[in-house]
Structure formats: C-alpha cells, structure tokens
Design a protein around this motif. Structure first.
Motif, short mmCIF file in Angstrom:
data_model
loop_
_atom_site.label_atom_id
_atom_site.label_comp_id
_atom_site.label_asym_id
_atom_site.label_seq_id
_atom_site.Cartn_x
_atom_site.Cartn_y
_atom_site.Cartn_z
N PRO A 266 0.80 -1.23 0.00
CA PRO A 266 0.00 0.00 0.00
C PRO A 266 0.83 1.28 0.00
CG PRO A 266 -0.94 -1.58 1.51
CD PRO A 266 0.37 -2.16 1.07
N ASP A 267 2.05 1.23 0.55
CA ASP A 267 2.90 2.43 0.56
C ASP A 267 3.73 2.57 -0.71
OD1 ASP A 267 4.82 0.46 0.87
OD2 ASP A 267 5.41 1.05 2.89
N GLY A 268 3.58 1.61 -1.64
CA GLY A 268 4.28 1.67 -2.91
C GLY A 268 5.75 1.32 -2.87
N LYS A 269 6.25 0.86 -1.73
CA LYS A 269 7.68 0.59 -1.60
C LYS A 269 8.06 -0.79 -2.12
CE LYS A 269 8.40 3.73 2.31
NZ LYS A 269 8.78 3.84 3.75
N GLU A 270 7.18 -1.75 -1.98
CA GLU A 270 7.47 -3.10 -2.46
C GLU A 270 6.68 -3.36 -3.74
OE1 GLU A 270 7.71 -6.22 0.66
OE2 GLU A 270 6.96 -4.62 1.96
N VAL A 271 7.36 -3.81 -4.76
CA VAL A 271 6.75 -3.91 -6.09
C VAL A 271 7.15 -5.20 -6.78
CG1 VAL A 271 6.50 -2.79 -8.35
CG2 VAL A 271 6.92 -1.39 -6.31
N VAL A 272 6.16 -5.86 -7.38
CA VAL A 272 6.41 -6.98 -8.28
C VAL A 272 5.71 -6.66 -9.59
CG1 VAL A 272 6.09 -9.43 -8.73
CG2 VAL A 272 6.58 -8.66 -6.41
N ARG A 273 6.48 -6.57 -10.67
CA ARG A 273 5.93 -6.30 -12.01
C ARG A 273 6.28 -7.47 -12.93
NH1 ARG A 273 4.51 -0.87 -12.87
NH2 ARG A 273 5.46 0.58 -11.39
N ASP A 274 5.41 -7.71 -13.89
CA ASP A 274 5.70 -8.75 -14.88
C ASP A 274 4.76 -8.59 -16.07
OD1 ASP A 274 6.86 -10.92 -16.11
OD2 ASP A 274 6.60 -12.27 -14.39
N THR A 275 5.11 -9.28 -17.16
CA THR A 275 4.33 -9.25 -18.40
C THR A 275 4.24 -10.66 -18.95
OG1 THR A 275 5.12 -7.02 -18.89
CG2 THR A 275 4.19 -8.26 -20.71
N ALA A 276 3.12 -10.96 -19.58
CA ALA A 276 2.95 -12.26 -20.24
C ALA A 276 2.32 -12.04 -21.61
CB ALA A 276 2.07 -13.18 -19.39
N HIS A 277 2.60 -12.97 -22.52
CA HIS A 277 2.05 -12.91 -23.87
C HIS A 277 1.51 -14.29 -24.24
CE1 HIS A 277 4.07 -9.01 -24.56
NE2 HIS A 277 5.06 -9.55 -23.87
N GLY A 278 0.42 -14.30 -25.00
CA GLY A 278 -0.15 -15.57 -25.40
C GLY A 278 -1.28 -15.42 -26.38
N ARG A 279 -1.93 -16.53 -26.69
CA ARG A 279 -3.04 -16.53 -27.63
C ARG A 279 -4.31 -16.01 -26.94
NH1 ARG A 279 -4.93 -21.05 -28.60
NH2 ARG A 279 -3.90 -22.17 -26.89
N PRO A 280 -5.12 -15.20 -27.61
CA PRO A 280 -6.37 -14.72 -27.02
C PRO A 280 -7.28 -15.86 -26.58
CG PRO A 280 -5.84 -13.46 -28.99
CD PRO A 280 -4.86 -14.58 -28.92
N ALA A 281 -7.24 -16.98 -27.31
CA ALA A 281 -8.09 -18.12 -26.96
C ALA A 281 -7.72 -18.72 -25.61
CB ALA A 281 -8.00 -19.20 -28.05
N ALA A 282 -6.50 -18.43 -25.15
CA ALA A 282 -6.03 -18.95 -23.86
C ALA A 282 -5.94 -17.82 -22.83
CB ALA A 282 -4.68 -19.62 -24.03
N ALA A 283 -6.83 -16.84 -22.95
CA ALA A 283 -6.77 -15.65 -22.09
C ALA A 283 -6.82 -15.99 -20.61
CB ALA A 283 -7.91 -14.69 -22.46
N ALA A 284 -7.74 -16.88 -20.23
CA ALA A 284 -7.90 -17.21 -18.81
C ALA A 284 -6.64 -17.87 -18.26
CB ALA A 284 -9.10 -18.13 -18.62
N VAL A 285 -6.04 -18.76 -19.04
CA VAL A 285 -4.81 -19.44 -18.61
C VAL A 285 -3.67 -18.44 -18.51
CG1 VAL A 285 -3.11 -21.19 -19.23
CG2 VAL A 285 -5.54 -21.64 -19.58
N LEU A 286 -3.62 -17.50 -19.45
CA LEU A 286 -2.57 -16.48 -19.45
C LEU A 286 -2.62 -15.65 -18.16
CD1 LEU A 286 -0.31 -15.20 -21.26
CD2 LEU A 286 -2.02 -13.50 -21.92
N GLY A 287 -3.82 -15.22 -17.79
CA GLY A 287 -3.96 -14.44 -16.57
C GLY A 287 -3.58 -15.22 -15.33
#
Length: 310
Positions: A266-287
């Motif tokens: 909540p104080d913005g000091k600890e952060v985890v960022r990431d990105t993923a790519h995949g097929r739209p048909a597998a959207a739920a699995v990607l998330g």
C-alpha cells in the motif's frame, strides 16, 4: 425475442449514462421492443464515509442489482466491469462486454497539471488503494486523501477539500463529456488500470436465453478476451478493491494478447511487475499463469503483509 427489457442501473450520473447508452443501442437494434430503466441503490452508494478498502467484501456496487435479476425484477444490469467480482452469483452470467473506452487514470490538477509538477507533500485525492500505491511508488512524498462519492461529487471535492489533485478514471470523464478537466493521463508505467477499467459489463440470467441472444451484438470480442485475462489474474490473486494491484490486457496488431501487471504494498515501496504474452483463446490461462508467477516472485509476501496489518 422479448417484447420488453428492464435494465437495472445505479442512479449516479455515470451509471445512468451507461445504462442509457446500452438502452439506446438496444432501441436502435430492436425498435419494436420496449426498453425500461429501473434505478437501484447499492451498498457502495449508501456507504460514503468509509474508504472502500475498509468496507471490504465483493460486489459493493452490484449485489442489489443481482438480487433483483435473480428475483425476475429486471432482465439485465449494466455495470462498470471494474466493479464486478470475478465470481458471479449462481444463475447469472456476463452476457456481453462492450468495446473498451480509454482504460487510463486521469490526473486532474488545475494548478499544477502533471504528477511531476505537483509540489512536495501535495494533497492528492483518490478512493483507490491501487492508485494510492502506484502514486506513492512514483512520488513517496505525496499525501493521499480518501475521496469517495460519485464522479461529480469527487470533482467538487478538489476545491472544497483543498486538494492539489485528484485521480479519476478517464473513461467515466469521457463518457460524461467532462474530459476537459483532465490535465494528464498517467502513463501505464506509472499507473496500471484496474481490472476491466473502461469497459461496460452486461449481466443477465443464465437461463434467460432470449435476453442473452438479444445482447450478443454488444459483445466486443477483443475486449472480452483482454478483460478475461485480467479477471483471471485477479481471481488467482484473490484480490478486490482492497488489494493494490493493477493489470491491463490488450491485443497487438499480430493478434497476440499481452498482459501487464503489478502487485504493490500500500505504501508503494514493495513492487512486483511482470508481463505475459499468449493466444487470445487462452486468455484465462494467461492471466492465471502470470498471477502465479508474480505471487511466487514476491507478490505472496506483499499480500501476506497486507492481510496481517488489517
């Protein structure tokens, strides 16, 4: 095809705009069908003196509409997708997700214009823990002031509560024609949006096949796929408005789905960022996959600290 459709909506200016927009689309498509709006008050509308993060629970802005739907009082409800829990009550489905408007977060600061120009210890109003955490990550000196109420109420509080800036969703301001108030749209490397931000959700009874068929033309597949990935991410993290996460999915020109996300303290000091790519048909699995990876890479510890301090 039904001869009458009753649309449930909250009574705020933005909610009514959204419901009337959907009603207008339905009237244009089905001119012989009677389209009626029914205004309702939700828990989130009634409790205005407590920060959303402290109210807790899910469906603060949807529950009463869903009960009315299940009771047959209304045929469908129009929501901001970002207000919808990831798990719907038994018997209800997400009938359509509309084409997304700008998903960004708007800074409104008549005196200073941009986040970078805000003075040290500037007072910034927002009701969102997600926005608070990301603002403090970028500007730890800021003083965050809780800001509740409808869109017009929050705009007025910029002056009445002596704030230097407030943050609001770009989509809501644009829909009401109030985008002239925007002085900066925050870039996503500073502030990722809430799940589903900018899209409208049409909810209906699963067994009401006639209504579901009539709503199908409003479903925008690229937005549905992108927001499905976002909602799958949120479901895996088991977050709501009380957890500071941002996530945004979009289809690129090659038709691939990209998903960017952040988990913060909540104080913005600890952060985890990431990105993923995949097929739209597998959207739920990607998330889901991205959420698990981020939880394993430090997100779980951030959330554990958040829950132990409540």
């Amino acid at each position: 095809m039904k001869q009458k459709l009753v649309i449930g909506t909250r009574g705020s200016k933005l909610a009514l705009w959204q419901a009337n927009y959907v009603a207008g689309c339905l009237r244009a498509r089905y001119p012989a069908v009677e389209i009626v709006l029914k205004n309702m008050v939700t828990t989130g509308d009634r409790i205005l003196d407590v920060p959303l993060a402290k109210i807790g629970g899910k469906g603060l802005f949807t529950k009463e509409l869903e009960v009315a739907m299940l009771n047959g009082e209304i045929d469908l409800a129009v929501h901001s997708l970002k207000d919808m829990p990831t798990e719907l009550p038994a018997g209800l489905v997400l009938a359509a997700v509309t084409d997304r408007v700008d998903p960004g977060d708007a800074l409104i600061s008549p005196a200073y214009k941009t986040l970078a120009n805000l003075p040290v210890n500037a007072r910034v109003g927002t009701s969102s823990l997600r926005r608070k955490a990301q603002l403090l990550n970028a500007r730890p000196d800021l003083v965050i002031v809780d800001l509740r109420g409808n869109l017009d109420t929050r705009l007025k509080k910029l002056t009445t509560e002596n704030l230097d800036a407030i943050l609001l969703a770009v989509a809501g301001l644009k829909r009401l024609g109030w985008d002239a108030h925007i002085t900066q749209i925050l870039p996503q490397d500073i502030c990722l949006p809430a799940v589903g931000q900018g899209a409208l959700a049409l909810e209906a009874r699963a067994e009401d096949t006639a209504t579901l068929a009539m709503l199908q033309f409003l479903d925008h597949e690229p937005t549905r796929q992108a927001t499905l990935a976002e909602r799958s991410f949120l479901s895996e993290v088991e977050g709501g408005c009380q957890i500071p996460i941002g996530v945004y999915g979009q289809l690129d020109r090659a038709g691939q789905l990209s998903l960017n996300a952040v988990i913060m303290s909540p104080d913005g000091k600890e952060v985890v960022r990431d990105t993923a790519h995949g097929r739209p048909a597998a959207a739920a699995v990607l998330g889901q996959t991205l959420a698990v990876r981020m939880l394993d890479n430090g997100g779980r510890e951030i959330l554990a600290q958040l829950f132990t301090t409540k």
